[in-house]
Design an enzyme around this catalytic site. Structure first.
Site, mmCIF file in Angstrom:
data_model
loop_
_atom_site.group_PDB
_atom_site.id
_atom_site.type_symbol
_atom_site.label_atom_id
_atom_site.label_comp_id
_atom_site.label_asym_id
_atom_site.label_seq_id
_atom_site.Cartn_x
_atom_site.Cartn_y
_atom_site.Cartn_z
ATOM 1 C CG ASP A 112 -1.662 1.276 1.428
ATOM 2 O OD1 ASP A 112 -2.054 1.705 0.219
ATOM 3 O OD2 ASP A 112 -2.042 1.608 2.478
ATOM 4 C CG ASP A 147 -3.759 4.781 -2.002
ATOM 5 O OD1 ASP A 147 -2.966 4.087 -1.348
ATOM 6 O OD2 ASP A 147 -4.696 4.949 -1.191
#
Length: 508
Positions: free
Chosen positions: A102, A289
């Site tokens: 992430d 992201d």
């Protein structure tokens, strides 16, 4: 005599090679699995995103033909096009965990063997420090809150196996409590953050930073290739220390990181078809992201996008009230030269306790605490007014008449994204939808309808969902665009932490 020693050495080398894992260019390859998207996963991902950017999440990858000896691949699985995940090892010998990679968070955490009271821990692999010869006790407490729950535990140190590289003495969190059913159902054990140390809980050094400090990378970069083909066996690839040239076309366009924490940069104008929205002509903050499934942006802009592509929304009575009661005044103030961020203040719709403010939807804001002191009704009218001003200003640039502009705003009032963020689209109309273009580094990055529409289900049960979802992030983090996997699937992305820049190129 020397020939005898040489023969022994060759035999030993043959034995060692036979014991090594299968690899190419020194990189371990792992097959990946795919699953289809569902609506519940999108909703859960939205909840997690809201917590992360108001104050943490995942994605995937594989295959490579051009990689140096110091480049390490972590293949990732694509779970419902919403969670790409791969495997790492912690401890000596390695204990394997499936984690989300992430770029929107910075900590590494996995369930602990000391997690006794959370049912989620019993559904996933748990780290056992007693089984590792390289474990170093730390004990500092830690907690991370997500929109869908929270995890808490304590810090420890141990070796972490990423690809075929061992990162020594890496600080990570042993989760002793996972407070949500979401973690029970999750396909992953934990999370490996790829953001900067500035947003790391406990100021822990991110794994990629430790890899660089220990000289494990040839180049201080990592790159993502996400395979959006739901039927493909390969989920994608995350490469540390380099890139796989077979996963992109042409050259990358690089933009500087404007704020360390998330991978944040300045986004230029957004176009619907060939028409500028004008919203980001002066630049908008955006982050890339890998832990966000969709593309998110301010409600005012996403509403225009979803209206243009025919996505269903919800009717806003406050918005329609603004058009009917204040539409003419908004028009007159704008054409008289009043600045857009002053219009709603002059109309008295954005006044709080004697002080005036403009919310994150436009540009300037006051502290969130002050905003929360206003009544819900006043806030809703203020927000609706600000959106109407943005839409009217955009139409003025296109030289629309007053009647046409007010009619357009009224239509948008019926197309606001639903509270949960997902907007349904007619699957049969995809071919007639416009392209959406992001301007990055003064170059156009086009998303076709086939790229920004997500499909779930098959045949008559199939549903098509807009890849754009509204998400208003308050200051100081927002307003902010989040370019998630919908964008990263179309464009191969390089994260260069040596030169503090991000590169985008068309994915192969």
């Amino acid at each position: 005599m020397w020939s005898k020693y040489l023969l022994v050495a060759l035999c030993l080398w043959t034995l060692i090679c036979a014991l090594l894992p299968a690899s190419s260019n020194g990189l371990v390859r792992i097959g990946l699995k795919k699953r289809t998207l569902d609506l519940q996963t999108i909703k859960a991902a939205r909840a997690a995103r809201e917590a992360k950017f108001r104050g943490t999440t995942i994605r995937g990858v594989i295959d490579h033909n051009y990689l140096g000896d110091d480049e390490d691949i972590v293949p990732l699985e694509n779970y419902m096009d919403a969670q790409y995940y791969g495997e790492i090892g912690i401890g000596s010998p390695p204990q394997n965990f499936t984690v989300i990679f992430d770029t929107g968070s910075s900590n590494l955490w996995v369930p602990s063997a000391k997690c006794y009271l959370s049912i989620a821990c019993y559904f996933h692999t748990r780290y056992k420090s007693s089984k590792s010869s390289t474990y170093i006790a730390n004990g500092k407490s830690a907690q991370i809150t997500y929109g869908s729950g929270s995890i808490s535990g304590f810090f420890s140190q141990d070796n972490v196996l990423v690809g075929d590289v061992v990162v020594k003495n890496q600080e990570f969190i042993e989760a002793t409590r996972e407070g949500s059913l979401t973690f029970v159902l999750a396909k992953f054990d934990g999370l490996l953050g790829l953001g900067f140390q500035e947003i790391s809980v406990g100021n822990a050094t991110p794994v990629w930073s430790t890899m660089a400090e220990q000289g494990l990378l040839d180049d201080e970069v990592f790159s993502f290739w996400l395979n959006r083909d739901a039927d493909a066996e390969v989920g994608g690839e995350l490469v540390f220390g380099g890139v796989d040239k077979t996963h992109y076309k042409g050259k990358h366009t690089y933009v500087p990181v404007t704020k360390k924490g998330y991978w944040q940069f300045n986004l230029g104008d957004l176009l619907i078809g060939n028409q500028s929205t004008g919203v980001c002509e002066g630049g908008c903050a955006a982050v890339v992201d890998s832990g966000t499934s969709l593309l998110t942006g301010p409600t005012s802009v996403v509403t225009e996008v979803n209206h243009a592509i025919g996505a269903e929304g919800v009717v806003s009575t406050e918005c329609k009230q603004i058009v009917s009661q204040y539409g003419d005044l908004i028009w007159n103030l704008l054409i008289s030269g009043v600045q857009p961020d002053q219009v709603c203040k002059q109309l008295g719709l954005c006044v709080l306790n004697g002080g005036q403010y403009v919310s994150a939807g436009i540009e300037t804001v006051i502290e969130r605490e002050d905003r929360e002191e206003s009544s819900v009704g006043d806030t809703a009218l203020c927000t609706a007014c600000e959106m109407a001003v943005v839409w009217a200003q955009n139409q003025l640039r296109q030289k629309g008449t007053k009647e046409r502009v007010l009619q357009y705003i009224d239509e948008l009032c019926e197309s606001l994204p639903s509270p949960m963020g997902e907007s349904i689209i007619d699957c049969n109309s995809i071919s007639s939808m416009p392209n959406i273009t992001f301007t990055i580094g003064n170059k156009p990055f086009v998303l076709t309808p086939q790229q920004y529409v997500l499909k779930t289900g098959q045949g008559i049960t199939g549903i098509c969902i807009s890849g754009f979802t509204a998400f208003d992030i308050p200051p100081p983090s927002g307003p902010l665009w989040i370019l998630g996997d919908v964008f990263m699937g179309a464009y191969h992305t390089i994260f260069d932490f040596s030169n503090l820049e991000i590169g985008f190129a068309e994915a192969a």
